[in-house]
Design a protein around this motif. Structure first.
Motif, PDB file in Angstrom:
ATOM      1  N   HIS A   1       0.022  -7.512   9.713  1.00 14.23           N
ATOM      2  CA  HIS A   1       0.049  -8.411   8.406  1.00 14.23           C
ATOM      3  C   HIS A   1      -0.018  -9.980   8.394  1.00 14.23           C
ATOM      4  O   HIS A   1       0.545 -10.848   7.963  1.00 14.23           O
ATOM      5  CB  HIS A   1       1.331  -7.981   7.486  1.00 14.23           C
TER       6      HIS A   1
ATOM      7  N   ILE B   1       9.094 -12.139  -9.623  1.00 11.81           N
ATOM      8  CA  ILE B   1       9.294 -10.774 -10.020  1.00 11.81           C
ATOM      9  C   ILE B   1      10.897 -10.604 -10.340  1.00 11.81           C
ATOM     10  O   ILE B   1      11.766 -10.695  -9.704  1.00 11.81           O
ATOM     11  CB  ILE B   1       8.847 -10.135  -8.709  1.00 11.81           C
TER      12      ILE B   1
ATOM     13  N   ALA C   1      -4.320  -3.556  -8.283  1.00 10.55           N
ATOM     14  CA  ALA C   1      -3.146  -2.580  -7.604  1.00 10.55           C
ATOM     15  C   ALA C   1      -1.821  -2.904  -8.401  1.00 10.55           C
ATOM     16  O   ALA C   1      -1.205  -1.805  -8.396  1.00 10.55           O
ATOM     17  CB  ALA C   1      -2.739  -3.426  -6.238  1.00 10.55           C
ATOM     18  N   LEU C   2      -1.776  -3.948  -9.154  1.00  7.15           N
ATOM     19  CA  LEU C   2      -0.603  -3.896  -9.989  1.00  7.15           C
ATOM     20  C   LEU C   2      -0.820  -3.709 -11.473  1.00  7.15           C
ATOM     21  O   LEU C   2       0.026  -3.699 -12.386  1.00  7.15           O
ATOM     22  CB  LEU C   2       0.000  -5.328  -9.856  1.00  7.15           C
TER      23      LEU C   2
ATOM     24  N   LEU D   1       1.892 -12.271   1.695  1.00  4.04           N
ATOM     25  CA  LEU D   1       1.405 -11.833   3.086  1.00  4.04           C
ATOM     26  C   LEU D   1      -0.139 -11.267   3.081  1.00  4.04           C
ATOM     27  O   LEU D   1      -1.015 -11.536   3.745  1.00  4.04           O
ATOM     28  CB  LEU D   1       2.605 -10.927   3.720  1.00  4.04           C
ATOM     29  N   ALA D   2      -0.304 -10.368   2.040  1.00  8.41           N
ATOM     30  CA  ALA D   2      -1.512  -9.902   1.612  1.00  8.41           C
ATOM     31  C   ALA D   2      -2.469 -10.803   1.397  1.00  8.41           C
ATOM     32  O   ALA D   2      -3.688 -10.811   2.014  1.00  8.41           O
ATOM     33  CB  ALA D   2      -1.411  -9.051   0.677  1.00  8.41           C
TER      34      ALA D   2
ATOM     35  N   ARG E   1       2.758  -1.088  -2.305  1.00  2.94           N
ATOM     36  CA  ARG E   1       2.199  -1.174  -3.952  1.00  2.94           C
ATOM     37  C   ARG E   1       0.886  -1.834  -3.664  1.00  2.94           C
ATOM     38  O   ARG E   1       0.081  -1.435  -4.567  1.00  2.94           O
ATOM     39  CB  ARG E   1       3.484  -1.801  -4.801  1.00  2.94           C
ATOM     40  N   LEU E   2       0.764  -2.756  -2.888  1.00  2.00           N
ATOM     41  CA  LEU E   2      -0.437  -3.521  -3.005  1.00  2.00           C
ATOM     42  C   LEU E   2      -1.508  -2.705  -2.215  1.00  2.00           C
ATOM     43  O   LEU E   2      -2.709  -3.379  -1.721  1.00  2.00           O
ATOM     44  CB  LEU E   2      -0.183  -4.920  -2.356  1.00  2.00           C
TER      45      LEU E   2
ATOM     46  N   TYR F   1       1.970 -11.446 -12.287  1.00  2.00           N
ATOM     47  CA  TYR F   1       3.217 -10.556 -12.618  1.00  2.00           C
ATOM     48  C   TYR F   1       3.482 -10.518 -14.040  1.00  2.00           C
ATOM     49  O   TYR F   1       3.955  -9.575 -14.484  1.00  2.00           O
ATOM     50  CB  TYR F   1       4.317 -11.572 -11.806  1.00  2.00           C
TER      51      TYR F   1
ATOM     52  N   ASP G   1      13.398  -7.099   5.325  1.00  2.00           N
ATOM     53  CA  ASP G   1      12.989  -8.497   4.646  1.00  2.00           C
ATOM     54  C   ASP G   1      13.769  -9.659   5.746  1.00  2.00           C
ATOM     55  O   ASP G   1      12.945 -10.608   5.806  1.00  2.00           O
ATOM     56  CB  ASP G   1      13.799  -8.521   3.532  1.00  2.00           C
TER      57      ASP G   1
ATOM     58  N   ASP H   1      13.865  -9.424  -7.913  1.00  2.00           N
ATOM     59  CA  ASP H   1      13.379  -9.480  -6.627  1.00  2.00           C
ATOM     60  C   ASP H   1      14.769 -10.264  -5.865  1.00  2.00           C
ATOM     61  O   ASP H   1      15.595 -10.740  -6.441  1.00  2.00           O
ATOM     62  CB  ASP H   1      12.273 -10.607  -6.430  1.00  2.00           C
ATOM     63  N   THR H   2      14.620  -9.865  -4.430  1.00  2.75           N
ATOM     64  CA  THR H   2      15.942 -10.529  -3.702  1.00  2.75           C
ATOM     65  C   THR H   2      15.302 -11.506  -2.741  1.00  2.75           C
ATOM     66  O   THR H   2      14.081 -11.912  -2.907  1.00  2.75           O
ATOM     67  CB  THR H   2      16.443  -9.208  -3.064  1.00  2.75           C
TER      68      THR H   2
ATOM     69  N   MET I   1       6.699  -3.394  -1.572  1.00  4.55           N
ATOM     70  CA  MET I   1       5.628  -4.154  -2.494  1.00  4.55           C
ATOM     71  C   MET I   1       4.411  -4.326  -1.711  1.00  4.55           C
ATOM     72  O   MET I   1       3.293  -4.129  -2.304  1.00  4.55           O
ATOM     73  CB  MET I   1       6.321  -5.341  -2.880  1.00  4.55           C
ATOM     74  N   LEU I   2       4.436  -4.283  -0.200  1.00  4.49           N
ATOM     75  CA  LEU I   2       3.216  -4.347   0.402  1.00  4.49           C
ATOM     76  C   LEU I   2       2.655  -2.955  -0.005  1.00  4.49           C
ATOM     77  O   LEU I   2       1.409  -2.830  -0.011  1.00  4.49           O
ATOM     78  CB  LEU I   2       3.549  -4.511   1.869  1.00  4.49           C
TER      79      LEU I   2
ATOM     80  N   ALA J   1      12.468  -4.512   0.786  1.00  6.86           N
ATOM     81  CA  ALA J   1      11.712  -4.759  -0.463  1.00  6.86           C
ATOM     82  C   ALA J   1      10.297  -5.232  -0.286  1.00  6.86           C
ATOM     83  O   ALA J   1       9.426  -4.764  -1.008  1.00  6.86           O
ATOM     84  CB  ALA J   1      12.589  -5.857  -1.298  1.00  6.86           C
ATOM     85  N   CYS J   2      10.235  -6.176   0.785  1.00 10.47           N
ATOM     86  CA  CYS J   2       8.595  -6.653   0.814  1.00 10.47           C
ATOM     87  C   CYS J   2       7.806  -5.441   1.214  1.00 10.47           C
ATOM     88  O   CYS J   2       6.590  -5.423   0.817  1.00 10.47           O
ATOM     89  CB  CYS J   2       8.806  -7.827   2.005  1.00 10.47           C
TER      90      CYS J   2
ATOM     91  N   ILE K   1      -5.226  -7.563  -6.078  1.00  2.92           N
ATOM     92  CA  ILE K   1      -3.766  -7.587  -6.223  1.00  2.92           C
ATOM     93  C   ILE K   1      -3.486  -7.290  -7.767  1.00  2.92           C
ATOM     94  O   ILE K   1      -2.829  -6.331  -7.901  1.00  2.92           O
ATOM     95  CB  ILE K   1      -3.463  -9.074  -6.002  1.00  2.92           C
TER      96      ILE K   1
ATOM     97  N   GLN L   1      -1.310  -2.153   1.215  1.00  4.56           N
ATOM     98  CA  GLN L   1      -1.345  -2.295   2.236  1.00  4.56           C
ATOM     99  C   GLN L   1      -0.508  -1.442   3.337  1.00  4.56           C
ATOM    100  O   GLN L   1       0.277  -0.422   2.562  1.00  4.56           O
ATOM    101  CB  GLN L   1      -0.477  -3.929   2.492  1.00  4.56           C
TER     102      GLN L   1
ATOM    103  N   ASP M   1      11.779 -11.580  -1.856  1.00  2.00           N
ATOM    104  CA  ASP M   1      11.166 -10.644  -0.842  1.00  2.00           C
ATOM    105  C   ASP M   1      10.040  -9.924  -1.354  1.00  2.00           C
ATOM    106  O   ASP M   1       9.094  -9.527  -0.553  1.00  2.00           O
ATOM    107  CB  ASP M   1      12.238  -9.555  -0.185  1.00  2.00           C
ATOM    108  N   ARG M   2       9.846  -9.539  -2.529  1.00  2.96           N
ATOM    109  CA  ARG M   2       8.840  -9.024  -2.907  1.00  2.96           C
ATOM    110  C   ARG M   2       7.428  -9.519  -3.152  1.00  2.96           C
ATOM    111  O   ARG M   2       6.193  -9.446  -2.703  1.00  2.96           O
ATOM    112  CB  ARG M   2       8.805  -8.071  -4.317  1.00  2.96           C
TER     113      ARG M   2
ATOM    114  N   ILE N   1       6.809 -12.223  -1.134  1.00  2.00           N
ATOM    115  CA  ILE N   1       6.371 -12.367   0.326  1.00  2.00           C
ATOM    116  C   ILE N   1       5.337 -11.512   0.412  1.00  2.00           C
ATOM    117  O   ILE N   1       4.310 -11.789   1.214  1.00  2.00           O
ATOM    118  CB  ILE N   1       7.415 -12.452   1.153  1.00  2.00           C
ATOM    119  N   ALA N   2       5.445 -10.153   0.053  1.00  6.59           N
ATOM    120  CA  ALA N   2       4.360  -9.298   0.143  1.00  6.59           C
ATOM    121  C   ALA N   2       3.207  -9.568  -0.428  1.00  6.59           C
ATOM    122  O   ALA N   2       1.990  -9.448   0.212  1.00  6.59           O
ATOM    123  CB  ALA N   2       4.930  -7.957  -0.359  1.00  6.59           C
ATOM    124  N   VAL N   3       3.262 -10.396  -1.531  1.00  7.36           N
ATOM    125  CA  VAL N   3       1.736 -10.793  -2.228  1.00  7.36           C
ATOM    126  C   VAL N   3       1.479 -11.889  -1.278  1.00  7.36           C
ATOM    127  O   VAL N   3      -0.031 -11.840  -1.044  1.00  7.36           O
ATOM    128  CB  VAL N   3       1.991 -11.274  -3.515  1.00  7.36           C
TER     129      VAL N   3
ATOM    130  N   LEU O   1       5.855  -7.393 -14.637  1.00  9.94           N
ATOM    131  CA  LEU O   1       6.805  -7.515 -13.418  1.00  9.94           C
ATOM    132  C   LEU O   1       7.767  -8.856 -13.546  1.00  9.94           C
ATOM    133  O   LEU O   1       8.518  -9.090 -12.615  1.00  9.94           O
ATOM    134  CB  LEU O   1       6.266  -7.507 -12.156  1.00  9.94           C
TER     135      LEU O   1
END
Lengths: 312, 312
Positions: free
Chosen positions: A44, B71, B124-125, B102-103, A84-85, B57, A95, B74-75, A81-82, A77-78, B121, A87, B95-96, B98-100, B62
């Motif tokens: 990632h 989100i 996917a959502l 990162l992707a 869910r995307l 979002y 996290d 989110d944490t 979500m990855l 959590a991350c 994205i 990934q 944290d969630r 960050i997944a977006v 979301l």
């Protein structure tokens, strides 16, 4: 509390537990861990150094005790979500973990060497022992299997160590140089320990960095190794299967043979005490000790006993 | 449910709320949001697109309703750990979230354009409306202040919009090209809406991408704008201070003047109904509607009323 300078060659979980024991019996300022980076990979977009993290988290008192790696109480959590995307999610990313990966990746991108970054991270987390990556250079352990050459984490995590092993290669070993401080620490050491780590994919990569094996061979300090094989089985990971697949005895003796001419004292578990004469025929002293570090106190006892053997 | 094709120029929170109303009264498949990317920046090595995320979002159901961005639920375990590592924490990273990031960052690194990534994205959502970044090219809003030229997020988040503004520049505007689909969507639109977003740092960057303003000017569709200034104040953000610092009236009329010759219908809030004649003197129709989208039903009513005005 011993005041001797100790250098320990370390892989992941087993090494980290031994090191935690070691800093309980030796002033942490005198401990240098030289850590395998052959498992490092980019996932990632994050530069992940699993063994450096395991050692750092364990010495920082942050490690997830049940797994032996990762941060206690970390959430994912991350990672969810990855998923869910769409990934990849086969490699666990906590996290809090991700923060370490992000900092490392960004600082590498700015041109800082891995050794400086590792030092920054361990200091930020209050670790007093020195943690050195074996090298700052790119270095990758590759597993040859019937499925082809697999990057280490593909073999280890994604495919769950299920592939038979034909051979193990270290990509980058030819041109890698020891990280700053590695050779000096070995030269100045009063005791050197090969932690109870996988000999093929944790200790061998460190010894494959040109200069490290030679430095240990010429170092004045005595060298001990602790067997990661107990009763013919690896306490963790695929070391036993690797011994078998690569044509070695699946016992502590098989490990001791790999360390011939490098090690002065070989420590195997009390369960394997009967193998001691066979190990001694390899030209090293052999001692049987309880090596299963089920509790931190056991790791301290083991570290103290290993140092005691080296002083004799 | 209207079947007309709508294009909306969008910034962050206000635009996202309007768009959520819009997809409640128009088939989402016929809605294209063209979103500001002047706020995009790289932070901790992550490519962050705040307005794209807020729009995505919100349309995905979301969003954190209280903030209007991020989100829900989110944490921030990663952000806390970044702080522990001595890294910057002034920009909220869930944290969630960050997944977006990162992707997006990884896919950009692999050479995929931002528009394709954004599309991946949102699909996917589960977002059915099309979300297009205004451009795939690097583009950065820069705020000139007495402290010097500040990257947008430094001005906006790190320094909390506290600096007086001398000027606003768009770095990269000269060579940027509209993202694939942007000009086509404008050409085919039956209604075009400038969302209630900051005219200087949300709408102006979109219009500054060569070709977009021209496409809107020549498009057959009528164009509406909704004022983000109500009762002389921005509902959110620094639009009112920007109007003042840059020498404009701090009212809906000040906004309308910025949209002269581009907009056919200007919508201001019922609180500002008395300003309608002044807006009409600029050569556009003006309507007073309740524009405060305190509840989703209000956003639907507003979107329906705006479309109604454009059909007249």
């Amino acid at each position: 509390m011993h005041a001797i300078k100790v250098v320990a060659l370390a892989g992941g979980v087993g090494a980290a537990r031994f090191l935690r024991g070691l800093v309980g019996v030796v002033d942490p300022c005198h401990v240098t861990a030289i850590v395998n980076t052959g498992d490092d990979f980019v996932h990632h977009g994050l530069h992940i150094s699993p063994d450096l993290d395991t050692v750092t988290y364990t010495l920082a008192g942050l490690v997830n005790e049940k797994n032996g790696w990762g941060i206690a109480g970390d959430t994912n959590a991350c990672l969810e979500m990855l998923g869910r995307l769409g990934q990849e999610t086969w490699f666990w990313l906590g996290d809090r973990d991700i923060a370490v990966h992000l900092a490392r990746t960004r600082l590498l991108g700015e041109g800082l060497p891995l050794s400086s970054i590792t030092d920054r991270i361990r200091r930020a987390l209050g670790v007093r022992a020195r943690i050195l990556p074996m090298t700052d250079a790119p270095f990758a352990t590759v597993i040859e299997t019937p499925e082809g050459a697999l990057p280490f984490q593909d073999y280890f995590v994604r495919r769950g160590c299920r592939d038979p092993i034909h051979a193990i290669h270290f990509r980058g070993a030819g041109v890698a140089r020891p990280a700053p401080g590695v050779l000096e620490a070995i030269d100045l050491a009063e005791a050197i320990v090969l932690c109870p780590s996988n000999p093929f994919v944790s200790i061998a990569p460190i010894l494959a960095v040109p200069g490290i094996r030679e430095a240990i061979e010429r170092a004045p300090a005595p060298v001990a190794a602790v067997s990661p094989i107990v009763g013919g089985k690896a306490l963790k990971g695929p070391a036993d299967r690797m011994l078998r697949d690569l044509g070695h005895a699946t016992t502590a003796v098989g490990v001791a043979r790999l360390y011939e001419k490098l090690v002065d004292v070989f420590v195997l578990d009390t369960q394997d005490a009967a193998l001691a004469p066979e190990v001694e025929r390899l030209g090293m002293r052999c001692a049987a000790i309880d090596t299963i570090m089920s509790l931190p106190q056991r790791a301290r006892d083991l570290a103290r006993d290993v140092l005691g053997l080296l002083r004799r």
